[in-house]
Enzyme design. Structure first.
Site, PDB file in Angstrom:
ATOM      1  N   THR A 240       0.824  -1.202   0.000  1.00 48.25           N
ATOM      2  CA  THR A 240       0.000   0.000   0.000  1.00 48.25           C
ATOM      3  C   THR A 240       0.864   1.260   0.000  1.00 48.25           C
ATOM      4  O   THR A 240       2.014   1.250   0.440  1.00 48.25           O
ATOM      5  CB  THR A 240      -0.950   0.004   1.211  1.00 48.25           C
ATOM      6  OG1 THR A 240      -1.905   1.054   1.061  1.00 48.25           O
ATOM      7  CG2 THR A 240      -0.194   0.172   2.511  1.00 48.25           C
ATOM      8  N   GLN A 262      -0.834   4.598   6.944  1.00 54.72           N
ATOM      9  CA  GLN A 262      -0.550   3.620   5.889  1.00 54.72           C
ATOM     10  C   GLN A 262       0.655   2.774   6.237  1.00 54.72           C
ATOM     11  O   GLN A 262       0.725   1.596   5.879  1.00 54.72           O
ATOM     12  CB  GLN A 262      -0.337   4.326   4.555  1.00 54.72           C
ATOM     13  CG  GLN A 262      -1.597   4.967   4.007  1.00 54.72           C
ATOM     14  CD  GLN A 262      -2.748   3.984   3.867  1.00 54.72           C
ATOM     15  OE1 GLN A 262      -3.734   4.072   4.600  1.00 54.72           O
ATOM     16  NE2 GLN A 262      -2.631   3.052   2.953  1.00 54.72           N
ATOM     17  N   HIS A 265       0.276  -0.767   7.866  1.00 54.23           N
ATOM     18  CA  HIS A 265      -0.176  -1.948   7.134  1.00 54.23           C
ATOM     19  C   HIS A 265       0.908  -3.016   7.039  1.00 54.23           C
ATOM     20  O   HIS A 265       0.636  -4.213   7.169  1.00 54.23           O
ATOM     21  CB  HIS A 265      -0.597  -1.561   5.712  1.00 54.23           C
ATOM     22  CG  HIS A 265      -1.998  -1.077   5.610  1.00 54.23           C
ATOM     23  ND1 HIS A 265      -3.090  -1.907   5.691  1.00 54.23           N
ATOM     24  CD2 HIS A 265      -2.495   0.163   5.407  1.00 54.23           C
ATOM     25  CE1 HIS A 265      -4.193  -1.207   5.551  1.00 54.23           C
ATOM     26  NE2 HIS A 265      -3.862   0.056   5.385  1.00 54.23           N
ATOM     27  N   GLU A 332      -1.285   5.078  -5.037  1.00 57.64           N
ATOM     28  CA  GLU A 332      -2.546   4.396  -4.742  1.00 57.64           C
ATOM     29  C   GLU A 332      -3.508   5.376  -4.072  1.00 57.64           C
ATOM     30  O   GLU A 332      -4.667   5.512  -4.475  1.00 57.64           O
ATOM     31  CB  GLU A 332      -2.262   3.211  -3.829  1.00 57.64           C
ATOM     32  CG  GLU A 332      -3.500   2.443  -3.385  1.00 57.64           C
ATOM     33  CD  GLU A 332      -3.202   1.410  -2.331  1.00 57.64           C
ATOM     34  OE1 GLU A 332      -4.049   0.529  -2.122  1.00 57.64           O
ATOM     35  OE2 GLU A 332      -2.118   1.486  -1.682  1.00 57.64           O
ATOM     36  N   HIS A 333      -3.042   6.036  -3.031  1.00 58.88           N
ATOM     37  CA  HIS A 333      -3.810   7.068  -2.327  1.00 58.88           C
ATOM     38  C   HIS A 333      -3.037   8.377  -2.399  1.00 58.88           C
ATOM     39  O   HIS A 333      -1.860   8.418  -2.024  1.00 58.88           O
ATOM     40  CB  HIS A 333      -4.005   6.724  -0.849  1.00 58.88           C
ATOM     41  CG  HIS A 333      -4.506   5.340  -0.577  1.00 58.88           C
ATOM     42  ND1 HIS A 333      -3.664   4.282  -0.287  1.00 58.88           N
ATOM     43  CD2 HIS A 333      -5.771   4.851  -0.540  1.00 58.88           C
ATOM     44  CE1 HIS A 333      -4.396   3.196  -0.076  1.00 58.88           C
ATOM     45  NE2 HIS A 333      -5.666   3.502  -0.220  1.00 58.88           N
ATOM     46  N   ASP A 366     -10.701   4.204   3.317  1.00 55.82           N
ATOM     47  CA  ASP A 366     -10.535   2.783   3.625  1.00 55.82           C
ATOM     48  C   ASP A 366     -11.827   2.154   4.134  1.00 55.82           C
ATOM     49  O   ASP A 366     -12.036   0.948   3.976  1.00 55.82           O
ATOM     50  CB  ASP A 366      -9.442   2.602   4.684  1.00 55.82           C
ATOM     51  CG  ASP A 366      -8.047   2.733   4.103  1.00 55.82           C
ATOM     52  OD1 ASP A 366      -7.892   2.611   2.881  1.00 55.82           O
ATOM     53  OD2 ASP A 366      -7.107   2.968   4.891  1.00 55.82           O
ATOM     54  N   GLU A 420      -6.425  -4.855 -47.471  1.00 56.39           N
ATOM     55  CA  GLU A 420      -5.767  -5.690 -46.475  1.00 56.39           C
ATOM     56  C   GLU A 420      -5.502  -7.095 -46.990  1.00 56.39           C
ATOM     57  O   GLU A 420      -5.086  -7.976 -46.228  1.00 56.39           O
ATOM     58  CB  GLU A 420      -6.627  -5.750 -45.199  1.00 56.39           C
ATOM     59  CG  GLU A 420      -6.716  -4.404 -44.485  1.00 56.39           C
ATOM     60  CD  GLU A 420      -7.405  -4.487 -43.135  1.00 56.39           C
ATOM     61  OE1 GLU A 420      -7.990  -5.549 -42.817  1.00 56.39           O
ATOM     62  OE2 GLU A 420      -7.348  -3.500 -42.380  1.00 56.39           O
TER      63      GLU A 420
END
Length: 440
Positions: A240, A262, A265, A332-333, A366, A420
């Site tokens: 995280t 954070q 974690h 992420e945050h 969260d 093509e």
């Protein structure tokens, strides 16, 4: 406790050169993949027997079966602390409010008279959701995975979480209670890469799924990579991350608290402050020590996370440079704690989720903001989104043309097919008009 990276005084480099200057955790999924591969194939060949054996090896529990009985789910909900139940119910309510608004509706576009393309949205038929159970218990991850799947209309939902010795080989009871609150009754006491393999291949007890989502450790990430192409995945979630873009108006008490939140974690968790204020940087450094000392998980998680190479205070000349840094980092945050925070937030391009101002900390997201906390890590926010209702939907185009509408465009199709060197493509249209191209 936390290092500094000083980017002041020179023009910032662009692209990869700037990213290389920024802190990041080492997370070698490719190396883990080689260890995960034989485990996944063992589950493929031996099914439930392999699941039970790995529960003994990795989790230290002896299981007779891996599916959690219905009575265990009901018991967990009955015994859940009323305050925790109320908090989970509010988290679910807010998540449903946000995710219900993400539903997509069928839309038909008339391309030409008699020619339409309709896009309809079809949910994935069956999903396997993963709720971690290692250093901490995460009933919030149950909410964040189950709610968008349910709001997307997924009909078959299974959830796995590691068996716990202290709970007789069942997942943590709060995980089970969250499942019961959400109406998920297919729950398995299986953890890590083994759970992903069970979902991907299926066993005697668990039907295979179309998609696996949910956060986890490096072994979960490696298993997701192994099965990419066979099943859908959300993301290879790494450790995280929080990044805070702040100026001199930010409160150092708030910033320090959010970095620590954070860091608790995991020892690989990343905590990054980007600021143009030397005074704020010094105040945050001073504030970290007493706040860390006053909390839990200090030596096994928080101190190593803050001191690790993945965490730093990054000093820049201006908020404009700070914006370039956080976009290069792709957190992420991302918290914006500046004057006129909403204006700076609106300019951010790369982040899993953005938290605006002093009253929107990551911890709110969260649990109870209504947003989803399953988010891209490791810089993947530059190309990937967090989990949402759209994650569980597939867009299917329905093409409906009349004879006249097809006749009107046939010469273009034939021309492009021949360009093509795919003449049979053109012939498929010519056959409908007696082998003569309409209008020629």
């Amino acid at each position: 406790m936390i290092s500094r990276i000083d980017l002041r005084g020179n023009a910032l480099p662009e692209g990869a050169a700037l990213r290389d200057l920024l802190p990041r955790a080492e997370f070698d999924v490719e190396a883990a993949l080689e260890k995960v591969r034989p485990i996944c194939e063992d589950v493929h060949h031996r099914g439930t027997a392999a699941l039970i054996e790995y529960a003994q090896k990795f989790d230290g529990v002896e299981l007779e079966r891996v599916r959690v009985p219905a009575e265990a789910l009901a018991k967990a909900l009955d015994e859940l602390d009323p305050a925790v139940r109320a908090a989970l119910e509010e988290s679910i309510r807010r998540a449903r409010t946000v995710h219900r608004a993400q539903r997509r509706t069928e839309h038909t576009t008339q391309v030409v008279p008699g020619g339409t393309v309709t896009e309809k949205w079809v949910p994935v038929e069956r999903v396997g959701l993963y709720a971690p159970g290692g250093r901490s218990v995460y009933p919030s991850s149950v909410v964040m995975n189950v709610v968008p799947a349910q709001e997307a209309g997924v009909e078959s939902i299974a959830l796995a979480s590691p068996p716990q010795v202290e709970f007789g080989g069942l997942p943590h009871p709060t995980i089970l209670a969250a499942c019961a609150l959400l109406g998920v009754d297919e729950v398995y006491a299986v953890g890590g890469a083994v759970a992903v393999a069970m979902f991907a291949y299926g066993t005697e007890d668990c039907l295979p799924v179309n998609m696996v989502t949910g956060p986890g450790n490096i072994w979960v990430a490696a298993a997701k990579r192994y099965f990419t192409g066979k099943i859908g995945i959300d993301t290879e979630a790494g450790p995280t991350e929080i990044a805070v873009l702040a100026d001199s108006t930010a409160d150092p008490v708030h910033v320090a608290a959010d970095l620590i939140s954070q860091a608790e974690h995991d020892p690989l968790a990343a905590a990054v402050l980007v600021t143009d204020s030397e005074d704020l940087a010094a105040a945050v450094e001073k504030e970290l020590e007493p706040q860390v000392a006053a909390t839990k998980h200090v030596e096994d998680r928080i101190r190593p996370a803050l001191a690790g190479k993945q965490s730093a205070i990054v000093l820049v000349d201006s908020l404009e440079d700070g914006l370039k840094v956080v976009d290069a980092y792709g957190a992420e945050h991302l918290e914006i704690q500046t004057a006129d925070a909403a204006a700076w937030a609106a300019r951010v391009r790369n982040a899993g989720a953005i938290f605006v101002g002093p009253w929107a900390p990551v911890s709110l997201g969260d649990y109870c903001a209504g947003s989803n906390h399953v988010l891209p890590t490791g810089g993947c926010a530059c190309h990937s989104s967090g989990l949402s209702v759209q994650s569980f939907l597939r867009g299917i185009h329905i093409v409906d043309y009349t004879r006249d509408a097809l006749a009107e465009v046939t010469h273009h199709v034939v021309t492009l097919a021949e360009a093509e060197d795919l003449p049979a493509h053109g012939a498929a249209l010519k056959a409908r008009f007696g082998w003569k191209v309409p209008g020629q």
